[in-house]
Scaffold this motif. Structure first.
Motif: not given
Length: 224
Positions: A103-109
């Motif tokens: 979830v956090d990686a998708v938010r960053a991307l």
């Protein structure tokens, strides 16, 4: 007439249990330090990969604590009875890590956050890459010999830390050297994928032992 070995002797089992307790204690101590450093560095740099790495350290502490609880029992039968519960805790730990990091990686991307270079993150990733393989290998050998699926699963959690360290280190270096901030969340997604795989295997009780001394204990692990 050849005698069939059914596993290590009681004295050898006790020695292996003591070794596992010491290795688990060392793993917990190191991961507490690693978690504090990684979470601090990740927060300062807005790095989802570093934060995920720090959370993995927290989860690894819970995983190691489950094994420590299992092996705190003096009687071998009690340790075996606690095996399945310890495996479930380890599996849930893996999957919780994967969910958060993804979830956090998708938010960053998607552009809601961009990681800054983190020299401190590079240092802790490199240090973990040097230390974790030795702890993992030692616990895996002891776990396989004693026939404990949970000890082996926890050693794989520690080995995962090695993979995470390598992936994290590459992502952080690319970001620091070339400003490729996208490398950080991509590295985090790779971390999440590995965690899902290991979590599923731990839940099923897979990957315990070679068919030697501990084969009977391994056979008790649920494989579905």
């Amino acid at each position: 007439m050849t005698t069939l070995s059914l596993g290590p002797s009681p004295a050898r089992r006790d020695a292996l249990a003591r070794r596992i307790r010491l290795l688990v204690a060392a793993t917990i101590a190191y991961n507490v330090i690693e978690a504090v450093v990684a979470l601090t560095a990740g927060t300062l740099a807005s790095s989802s990969a570093l934060i995920g790495f720090g959370l993995d350290s927290v989860i690894e502490v819970s995983s190691a604590a489950a094994v420590a609880w299992q092996f705190s029992a003096r009687e071998h039968a009690v340790r075996e009875a606690r095996e399945r519960t310890a495996l479930r805790i380890i599996a849930v730990s893996f999957l919780a890590l994967a969910a958060y990091v993804a979830v956090d990686a998708v938010r960053a991307l998607t552009g809601t956050g961009e990681a800054e270079p983190s020299p401190l993150g590079i240092v802790i990733a490199a240090l973990s890459l040097a230390i974790m393989p030795f702890l993992s290998a030692a616990q895996r050998r002891a776990g396989r010999e004693i026939g404990s699926a949970s000890a082996v699963a926890d050693s794989k959690q520690t080995l995962l830390c090695t993979y995470l360290s390598a992936v994290l280190l590459v992502g952080l270096i690319l970001n620091a050297a070339f400003g490729w901030s996208w490398a950080d969340p991509v590295a985090a997604l790779a971390i999440a994928g590995i965690a899902v795989k290991e979590g599923r295997e731990a839940w099923r009780g897979k990957g315990c032992c070679a068919p030697t001394a501990g084969s009977q204990a391994c056979a008790k692990s649920p494989v579905r």
